[in-house]
Design a protein around this motif. Structure first.
Motif, PDB file in Angstrom:
ATOM      1  N   PRO A  55       0.847  -1.195   0.000  1.00 53.26           N
ATOM      2  CA  PRO A  55       0.000   0.000   0.000  1.00 53.26           C
ATOM      3  C   PRO A  55       0.883   1.246   0.000  1.00 53.26           C
ATOM      4  O   PRO A  55       1.993   1.242   0.544  1.00 53.26           O
ATOM      5  CB  PRO A  55      -0.791  -0.123   1.303  1.00 53.26           C
ATOM      6  N   VAL A  56       0.392   2.315  -0.617  1.00 53.92           N
ATOM      7  CA  VAL A  56       1.214   3.513  -0.766  1.00 53.92           C
ATOM      8  C   VAL A  56       1.624   4.100   0.584  1.00 53.92           C
ATOM      9  O   VAL A  56       2.636   4.801   0.687  1.00 53.92           O
ATOM     10  CB  VAL A  56       0.472   4.559  -1.632  1.00 53.92           C
ATOM     11  N   THR A  57       0.882   3.791   1.644  1.00 53.44           N
ATOM     12  CA  THR A  57       1.209   4.288   2.979  1.00 53.44           C
ATOM     13  C   THR A  57       2.158   3.370   3.749  1.00 53.44           C
ATOM     14  O   THR A  57       2.669   3.763   4.805  1.00 53.44           O
ATOM     15  CB  THR A  57      -0.073   4.455   3.808  1.00 53.44           C
ATOM     16  N   TYR A  58       2.411   2.160   3.250  1.00 55.83           N
ATOM     17  CA  TYR A  58       3.177   1.193   4.033  1.00 55.83           C
ATOM     18  C   TYR A  58       4.630   1.598   4.265  1.00 55.83           C
ATOM     19  O   TYR A  58       5.160   1.378   5.376  1.00 55.83           O
ATOM     20  CB  TYR A  58       3.107  -0.184   3.368  1.00 55.83           C
ATOM     21  N   PRO A  59       5.341   2.191   3.304  1.00 57.57           N
ATOM     22  CA  PRO A  59       6.720   2.602   3.602  1.00 57.57           C
ATOM     23  C   PRO A  59       6.824   3.600   4.762  1.00 57.57           C
ATOM     24  O   PRO A  59       7.875   3.673   5.413  1.00 57.57           O
ATOM     25  CB  PRO A  59       7.188   3.230   2.284  1.00 57.57           C
ATOM     26  N   HIS A  60       5.761   4.346   5.029  1.00 55.14           N
ATOM     27  CA  HIS A  60       5.777   5.239   6.197  1.00 55.14           C
ATOM     28  C   HIS A  60       5.997   4.425   7.476  1.00 55.14           C
ATOM     29  O   HIS A  60       6.755   4.837   8.363  1.00 55.14           O
ATOM     30  CB  HIS A  60       4.466   6.018   6.286  1.00 55.14           C
ATOM     31  N   VAL A  61       5.340   3.278   7.560  1.00 59.02           N
ATOM     32  CA  VAL A  61       5.480   2.416   8.736  1.00 59.02           C
ATOM     33  C   VAL A  61       6.894   1.841   8.811  1.00 59.02           C
ATOM     34  O   VAL A  61       7.490   1.759   9.886  1.00 59.02           O
ATOM     35  CB  VAL A  61       4.420   1.302   8.698  1.00 59.02           C
ATOM     36  N   LEU A  62       7.443   1.457   7.649  1.00 65.61           N
ATOM     37  CA  LEU A  62       8.807   0.927   7.643  1.00 65.61           C
ATOM     38  C   LEU A  62       9.807   1.979   8.117  1.00 65.61           C
ATOM     39  O   LEU A  62      10.804   1.655   8.758  1.00 65.61           O
ATOM     40  CB  LEU A  62       9.179   0.456   6.235  1.00 65.61           C
ATOM     41  N   GLY A  63       9.542   3.242   7.785  1.00 61.80           N
ATOM     42  CA  GLY A  63      10.451   4.309   8.189  1.00 61.80           C
ATOM     43  C   GLY A  63      10.185   4.880   9.561  1.00 61.80           C
ATOM     44  O   GLY A  63      10.976   5.707  10.041  1.00 61.80           O
ATOM     45  N   PHE A  64       9.115   4.427  10.227  1.00 66.08           N
ATOM     46  CA  PHE A  64       8.763   5.032  11.505  1.00 66.08           C
ATOM     47  C   PHE A  64       9.846   4.896  12.574  1.00 66.08           C
ATOM     48  O   PHE A  64      10.088   5.846  13.335  1.00 66.08           O
ATOM     49  CB  PHE A  64       7.435   4.466  12.020  1.00 66.08           C
ATOM     50  N   PRO A  65      10.538   3.748  12.686  1.00 64.08           N
ATOM     51  CA  PRO A  65      11.610   3.689  13.692  1.00 64.08           C
ATOM     52  C   PRO A  65      12.669   4.770  13.486  1.00 64.08           C
ATOM     53  O   PRO A  65      13.166   5.357  14.457  1.00 64.08           O
ATOM     54  CB  PRO A  65      12.183   2.285  13.509  1.00 64.08           C
ATOM     55  N   TRP A 134       9.961   6.475  -3.628  1.00 66.77           N
ATOM     56  CA  TRP A 134       8.861   6.819  -2.702  1.00 66.77           C
ATOM     57  C   TRP A 134       9.365   7.902  -1.770  1.00 66.77           C
ATOM     58  O   TRP A 134      10.476   7.816  -1.234  1.00 66.77           O
ATOM     59  CB  TRP A 134       8.454   5.575  -1.903  1.00 66.77           C
ATOM     60  N   THR A 135       8.543   8.920  -1.573  1.00 66.11           N
ATOM     61  CA  THR A 135       8.855  10.000  -0.637  1.00 66.11           C
ATOM     62  C   THR A 135       7.619  10.322   0.183  1.00 66.11           C
ATOM     63  O   THR A 135       6.530  10.517  -0.363  1.00 66.11           O
ATOM     64  CB  THR A 135       9.307  11.271  -1.383  1.00 66.11           C
ATOM     65  N   GLY A 136       7.792  10.359   1.495  1.00 59.86           N
ATOM     66  CA  GLY A 136       6.710  10.737   2.395  1.00 59.86           C
ATOM     67  C   GLY A 136       7.128  11.938   3.226  1.00 59.86           C
ATOM     68  O   GLY A 136       8.215  11.950   3.805  1.00 59.86           O
ATOM     69  N   THR A 137       6.277  12.945   3.271  1.00 61.28           N
ATOM     70  CA  THR A 137       6.547  14.154   4.042  1.00 61.28           C
ATOM     71  C   THR A 137       5.455  14.334   5.082  1.00 61.28           C
ATOM     72  O   THR A 137       4.284  14.516   4.744  1.00 61.28           O
ATOM     73  CB  THR A 137       6.600  15.395   3.139  1.00 61.28           C
TER      74      THR A 137
END
Length: 267
Positions: A55-65, A134-137
């Motif tokens: 899902p497009v939001t899943y890498p946010h979870v991977l980067g959360f730590p 992928w980039t999340g801000t």
């Protein structure tokens, strides 16, 4: 990585000592591979189908730590407790799958004034074979010192296309897969200590749940941005609406928005 629980403990114990107005410049990095059991658990909590594509939001979870390490570091100027996640923007250039090894990087930037305090961005990137795909801000608000009124959105809500029941335990369930164990999401008593009458849903869960409603229709290359307007107090009933490239969650009685979102760039 350092235990996320220990990082939250560190945030609570050292927050009083934070000061300054300079964001750390050095990024934090990590190479990750997707755990399929974790991906399946995330999909189930957020309403996505189980499959190979992320899902497009899943890498946010991977980067959360990495995000948490950044914001609990001694050099970070603001205490983690009390920061408000107000916006999130995700851009991906292609579909990501569970077999893609991802090189993650997280940094903070763009410290700027806001009418209710100070804003800054935490930027997470994911690269495959050296190319950022992928980039999340995530934009955070540090309240205090602003000159504005913070007036809310008083426009009439659109007609809902769906009505969702949000269970009381969704904060704990999402925390289990995301690592975001902020106490305001876990228990009513903890939430009351921070001024909320009940526990509240994670903003990134509300975004993911909205995007699950578009599953199969969202292009592989896209940008999705949301603004978090008001917390969803748990348990809750919310109105979901969509109109072309826009979507929203509203309170069914007051009509006040919880979240507004858009797909400004889709290929």
């Amino acid at each position: 990585m350092t235990s996320l629980a220990l990082l939250y403990l560190k945030a609570g114990l050292t927050g009083f000592a934070r000061h300054g107005d300079v964001l750390p410049s050095a990024p934090l990095t990590a190479d990750v591979t997707v755990d399929r059991a974790h991906l399946a658990a995330y999909n189930e909590v957020c309403g996505f189908r189980v499959g190979e594509n992320l899902p497009v939001t899943y890498p946010h979870v991977l980067g959360f730590p990495l995000q948490l390490r950044l914001m609990t570091d001694r050099a970070f100027p603001f205490a983690l407790p009390g920061l408000v996640h107000v916006e999130n923007r995700v851009t991906q250039s292609c579909a990501l799958t569970a077999t893609d090894p991802l090189a993650l990087a997280v940094h903070a930037e763009n410290l700027r004034p806001h009418d209710r305090g100070t804003q800054f961005d935490v930027v997470t990137t994911a690269a495959v074979d050296g190319e950022v795909v992928w980039t999340g801000t995530s934009t955070y608000l540090k309240r205090g010192g602003g000159a504005g009124s913070g007036a809310g959105d008083h426009t009439a809500p659109p007609r809902p296309t769906g009505v969702w029941r949000v269970p009381a335990d969704i904060g704990r369930r999402y925390a289990a897969v995301s690592g975001d164990r902020n106490p305001i999401h876990l228990h009513p008593l903890a939430a009351k200590a921070f001024g909320f009458p009940r526990a509240i849903a994670h903003g990134m869960w509300t975004k993911a749940r909205c995007l699950a409603a578009f599953e199969g229709r969202l292009p592989d290359a896209c940008t999705v941005e949301v603004r978090f307007k008001a917390p969803v107090l748990l348990p809750a009933t919310v109105d979901f609406s969509t109109d072309g490239g826009h979507f929203a969650l509203h309170h069914p009685k007051s009509g006040k928005p919880h979240l507004t979102g858009a797909f400004p760039h889709s290929a």
